[in-house]
Design an enzyme around this catalytic site. Sequence first.
Site, mmCIF file in Angstrom:
data_model
loop_
_atom_site.group_PDB
_atom_site.id
_atom_site.type_symbol
_atom_site.label_atom_id
_atom_site.label_comp_id
_atom_site.label_asym_id
_atom_site.label_seq_id
_atom_site.Cartn_x
_atom_site.Cartn_y
_atom_site.Cartn_z
ATOM 1 C CG LEU A 1 28.464 52.380 11.073
ATOM 2 C CD1 LEU A 1 29.379 52.180 12.283
ATOM 3 C CD2 LEU A 1 28.952 53.587 10.251
ATOM 4 C CE LYS A 2 19.919 51.459 12.057
ATOM 5 N NZ LYS A 2 19.724 52.543 13.031
ATOM 6 C CG LEU A 3 23.612 44.980 11.706
ATOM 7 C CD1 LEU A 3 24.054 43.586 11.259
ATOM 8 C CD2 LEU A 3 22.146 44.949 12.134
#
Length: 302
Positions: A184-186
Amino acid sequence: MTSDDMTSGGTTAGRPVVAVLGLGIMGRAMAGNLLRRGLPVRVWNRTPDRAAALADQGAVVASSPAEAVSGADVVLTMLTDGPAVAEVMRAAAPGLRAGQVWAQTTTVGLTAVSELAELAQRHGLVFVDAPVQGTRQPAEAGQLVVLAAGPTAVREALRPVFEAVGWHTEWLDEDGATGVASRLKLVLNSWALTMTNGVAEAVALARGLGVDPALFGRMIAGGPMDSPYLQAKAAAVLADDFTPSFTVRNAEKDARLVAEAAETAGVRLDLALAAGERFRRARELGHGEEDMVANYFGSFPQ
Ligand code: NAP
């Protein structure tokens, strides 16, 4: 303290001892907020000077990663990238204790998150994949969003830590090793990198075309394409203020992590590759330690 101890609130009665490894832009701000919330904090940084202000606020400054993690309930890593985290955690090994909770908040990408989860397993640590959303100012204000994956058993005990650094924790999975939080961070970073490059390119184009670059922000202001982020970044370029919230060097790293993850997933991304190129050019022109909006200089290669 074992993970069972952590479940019941731990021996420190809801105030876990936190070891923060890495005192860059983000780690320093997060450690400061942990101290402000009254948590006992032990810190270590490769460049020791960066710990000085935290010592004044009550942090115990350790001279090695092993010394920092010794006696901690929670180990929080906030370093540049996966290799740096692995290197520092290997150095911490003599001080680690089975059952300690490892909140890994660095943006490391998908290959490294698996390797780090394995490293945690070898030492009997409870691995929590916990990258954060938000930059310098939200980090200093304790207003990050924590994207977290890890066992329910340790969530309550981690609450004071994550509540000190962020306004919201999004728990995504029971198992940090799945890397879902890092995935999700990416996704979030692909958007942030694209936006930052878009702003810088628009300002560069205005200058190149002989248009007052301030008109870009003014014409968009208040409309559906406007955003506080756009205005802040455009204003920073116009003011020639490249004080880093997030460095070009780390942005180049994240563009690479996004591109690698997309390739593994069979998703074609063009903007992440272009963003990476702009950050590389800006870094090679000497802007690596400036804010990522200094990708602006990538529009004027020499
Ligand atoms: P930063 O200011 O560049 O700090 C990096 C930290 O890592 C410093 O403490 C540095 O130590 C340490 N370090 C680097 N290589 C090391 C090594 N080989 N061994 C030991 N220590 C090492 O970065 P940041 O902005 O705080 O970001 C940290 C992480 O969070 C990155 O993964 C970044 O992508 C991510 N992130 C950043 C932001 C942001 O807006 N800044 C937001 C969300 C996530 P020295 O002080 O000795 O150099």
